[in-house]
Design a protein around this motif. Sequence first.
Motif, PDB file in Angstrom:
ATOM      1  N   ASN A 123      -9.116  -2.873   4.627  1.00  0.00           N
ATOM      2  CA  ASN A 123      -7.793  -2.862   5.060  1.00  0.00           C
ATOM      3  C   ASN A 123      -8.021  -1.485   5.063  1.00  0.00           C
ATOM      4  N   GLY A 125      -4.944   2.095   4.696  1.00  0.00           N
ATOM      5  CA  GLY A 125      -3.565   3.581   5.147  1.00  0.00           C
ATOM      6  C   GLY A 125      -4.455   4.306   3.853  1.00  0.00           C
ATOM      7  N   VAL A 129      -0.173   3.616  -1.501  1.00  0.00           N
ATOM      8  CA  VAL A 129       0.577   3.038  -0.446  1.00  0.00           C
ATOM      9  C   VAL A 129       0.810   1.150  -1.321  1.00  0.00           C
ATOM     10  N   LYS A 131      -2.820  -0.160  -1.250  1.00  0.00           N
ATOM     11  CA  LYS A 131      -3.836  -0.654  -0.865  1.00  0.00           C
ATOM     12  C   LYS A 131      -4.504  -0.961  -1.595  1.00  0.00           C
ATOM     13  N   GLY A 210      -8.268   6.586   2.502  1.00  0.00           N
ATOM     14  CA  GLY A 210      -7.231   6.864   3.616  1.00  0.00           C
ATOM     15  C   GLY A 210      -6.927   8.267   4.021  1.00  0.00           C
ATOM     16  N   LEU A 242      -3.560  -3.275   8.239  1.00  0.00           N
ATOM     17  CA  LEU A 242      -3.080  -2.204   7.103  1.00  0.00           C
ATOM     18  C   LEU A 242      -1.927  -1.882   6.434  1.00  0.00           C
ATOM     19  N   LEU A 244       0.928  -0.619   4.138  1.00  0.00           N
ATOM     20  CA  LEU A 244       2.129   0.718   4.210  1.00  0.00           C
ATOM     21  C   LEU A 244       3.303  -0.194   3.198  1.00  0.00           C
ATOM     22  N   ALA A 252       6.626   5.533   7.588  1.00  0.00           N
ATOM     23  CA  ALA A 252       5.793   4.240   7.394  1.00  0.00           C
ATOM     24  C   ALA A 252       5.045   3.737   8.530  1.00  0.00           C
ATOM     25  N   GLN A 255       2.660   6.714  10.857  1.00  0.00           N
ATOM     26  CA  GLN A 255       1.471   5.867   9.874  1.00  0.00           C
ATOM     27  C   GLN A 255       0.696   5.359  10.242  1.00  0.00           C
ATOM     28  N   ALA A 256       1.364   4.716  10.804  1.00  0.00           N
ATOM     29  CA  ALA A 256       0.995   2.583  12.174  1.00  0.00           C
ATOM     30  C   ALA A 256       0.851   3.171  12.641  1.00  0.00           C
TER      31      ALA A 256
END
Length: 319
Positions: A123, A125, A129, A131, A210, A242, A244, A252, A255-256
């Motif tokens: 995982n 991110g 967010v 996570k 992250g 990921l 978000l 978002a 970030q992706a």
Amino acid sequence: MLNFFDKSKKESETAEEKKGFFQKIKEGLLKTRENLTSKIDSIVTIGRKIDEELLEELEEILILADIGISTTSKIIEGIRQKAKERKIYDASQIKELLAEEVYEILQKDVEPFTLTSPMVILNVGVNGVGKTTTIGKLAYLYKKEGKKVMLAAGDTFRAAAIDQLEIWAERVNCPIIKHQEGSDPASVIFDGIQASKARGIDILICDTAGRLHNKKNLMEELRKIRRVIDREYPEARVETFLVLDATTGQNALQQAKIFKEVSDITGIVLTKLDGTAKGGIVVAIKSELNVPIRYIGIGEGIEDLQAFDAKSFVSAIFQ
């Protein structure tokens, strides 16, 4: 043509469980639904035709719903073509055409997600967010499906991340592998792999740090973790999710794009969709990155992380 507004329920999804699932999705997407449908309904007046003026108004509505300029352009062009080919002129049918376009984007190149054993889920991110919460909820979901799950606290950058993951491990009653704050994340994952093998674990879910402000460090850290997995657990299927925050909208998406540069992202988890009217970001992310949406968060409860289903999502917004 998929008819999202067919009330006859031709499919065999009549079980109470299925109804409850759809209702939960619908309630979770209420803000997005109200934002989109009320605005679309306001431009679809009696007797109005599908013309360039209507499409321009629709385009503005979609952009404001965080679907993004390039994805919106693609959708509008698709509607234009379909209306022309099928000789659809009545504006009252615009919502159905829109639903179909969105569904096609969300379904494109998506293979169904199935759980296998052994499996490692990384995982990734940024902080904040959701996570860690996502990891706990995934563990809960997979345990409900009869899988043996273990967590690995690979975000050693923050002591709070380790503590939070430990709380979730206790809550869902699954083992956790952790080291002290500041430890090498790859060594935590290494120990998680060895423990998983020894205990016959089906799914090892790993947290990671992250830190986007130093992309080079993040890239090196994730590559090192992946090398350890490939070397120590070649028989395991590896997924990288990921996580978000949907409430951040276009941020978002940015970030992706960065995480896709530094890691092989195989799926997206969008949290806090119930807290935003701009759920269109789901469509933008899938369209621009062509990475499947695997789970969506539609509430704070432990059961409010749901496997993503394109048809349910589209129906919940437009039906």
